[in-house]
Design a protein around this motif. Structure first.
Motif, PDB file in Angstrom:
ATOM      1  N   ILE A  47       0.839  -1.201   0.000  1.00  0.00           N
ATOM      2  CA  ILE A  47       0.000   0.000   0.000  1.00  0.00           C
ATOM      3  C   ILE A  47       0.872   1.249   0.000  1.00  0.00           C
ATOM      4  N   PHE A  48       1.923   1.260   0.804  1.00  0.00           N
ATOM      5  CA  PHE A  48       2.834   2.405   0.865  1.00  0.00           C
ATOM      6  C   PHE A  48       3.509   2.637  -0.491  1.00  0.00           C
ATOM      7  N   ILE A  49       3.988   1.567  -1.107  1.00  0.00           N
ATOM      8  CA  ILE A  49       4.644   1.689  -2.415  1.00  0.00           C
ATOM      9  C   ILE A  49       3.641   2.194  -3.452  1.00  0.00           C
ATOM     10  N   GLY A  50       2.421   1.697  -3.418  1.00  0.00           N
ATOM     11  CA  GLY A  50       1.382   2.145  -4.346  1.00  0.00           C
ATOM     12  C   GLY A  50       1.066   3.617  -4.176  1.00  0.00           C
ATOM     13  N   CYS A  51       0.997   4.077  -2.924  1.00  0.00           N
ATOM     14  CA  CYS A  51       0.738   5.503  -2.663  1.00  0.00           C
ATOM     15  C   CYS A  51       1.880   6.372  -3.173  1.00  0.00           C
ATOM     16  N   CYS A  52       3.114   5.919  -3.006  1.00  0.00           N
ATOM     17  CA  CYS A  52       4.272   6.673  -3.508  1.00  0.00           C
ATOM     18  C   CYS A  52       4.230   6.784  -5.033  1.00  0.00           C
ATOM     19  N   ILE A  53       3.879   5.702  -5.703  1.00  0.00           N
ATOM     20  CA  ILE A  53       3.793   5.719  -7.166  1.00  0.00           C
ATOM     21  C   ILE A  53       2.670   6.649  -7.616  1.00  0.00           C
ATOM     22  N   ALA A  54       1.518   6.596  -6.935  1.00  0.00           N
ATOM     23  CA  ALA A  54       0.398   7.460  -7.290  1.00  0.00           C
ATOM     24  C   ALA A  54       0.771   8.931  -7.090  1.00  0.00           C
ATOM     25  N   ALA A  55       1.485   9.237  -6.007  1.00  0.00           N
ATOM     26  CA  ALA A  55       1.908  10.620  -5.761  1.00  0.00           C
ATOM     27  C   ALA A  55       2.889  11.083  -6.836  1.00  0.00           C
ATOM     28  N   VAL A  57       3.064  10.046  -9.976  1.00  0.00           N
ATOM     29  CA  VAL A  57       2.293  10.273 -11.203  1.00  0.00           C
ATOM     30  C   VAL A  57       1.532  11.583 -11.106  1.00  0.00           C
ATOM     31  N   LEU A  58       0.949  11.866  -9.936  1.00  0.00           N
ATOM     32  CA  LEU A  58       0.197  13.097  -9.742  1.00  0.00           C
ATOM     33  C   LEU A  58       1.101  14.325  -9.884  1.00  0.00           C
ATOM     34  N   VAL A  59       2.282  14.286  -9.306  1.00  0.00           N
ATOM     35  CA  VAL A  59       3.225  15.407  -9.401  1.00  0.00           C
ATOM     36  C   VAL A  59       3.648  15.625 -10.853  1.00  0.00           C
ATOM     37  N   ILE A  60       3.934  14.553 -11.567  1.00  0.00           N
ATOM     38  CA  ILE A  60       4.323  14.674 -12.984  1.00  0.00           C
ATOM     39  C   ILE A  60       3.168  15.242 -13.804  1.00  0.00           C
TER      40      ILE A  60
END
Length: 71
Positions: A47-55, A57-60
């Protein structure tokens, strides 16, 4: 005190996980990450890794939209 066959003493149960751990050189990359964080539930780590990836993508995405003058 007589022990039944197949039962282990508490000392043997504590030693058993150490012997069952595979050789680190034979683990793949994801297993090596999980091995470094043995105290954390793998589900929570995912879940933590997924949240980091989502963040990320959002920043990009926000940066790209600002770069084009949309935001």
């Amino acid at each position: 005190m007589e022990e039944k066959r197949g039962e282990q003493t508490p000392e043997q149960q504590l030693e058993q996980p150490e012997r069952q751990r595979p050789d680190p050189s034979q683990l793949n990359a994801i297993e090596k990450v999980y091995e470094n964080f043995r105290g954390i539930n793998p589900k929570h780590l995912d879940i933590f890794i997924g949240c980091c990836i989502a963040a990320l993508v959002l920043v990009i995405l926000i940066g790209a939209l600002k770069g084009n003058g949309i935001l």
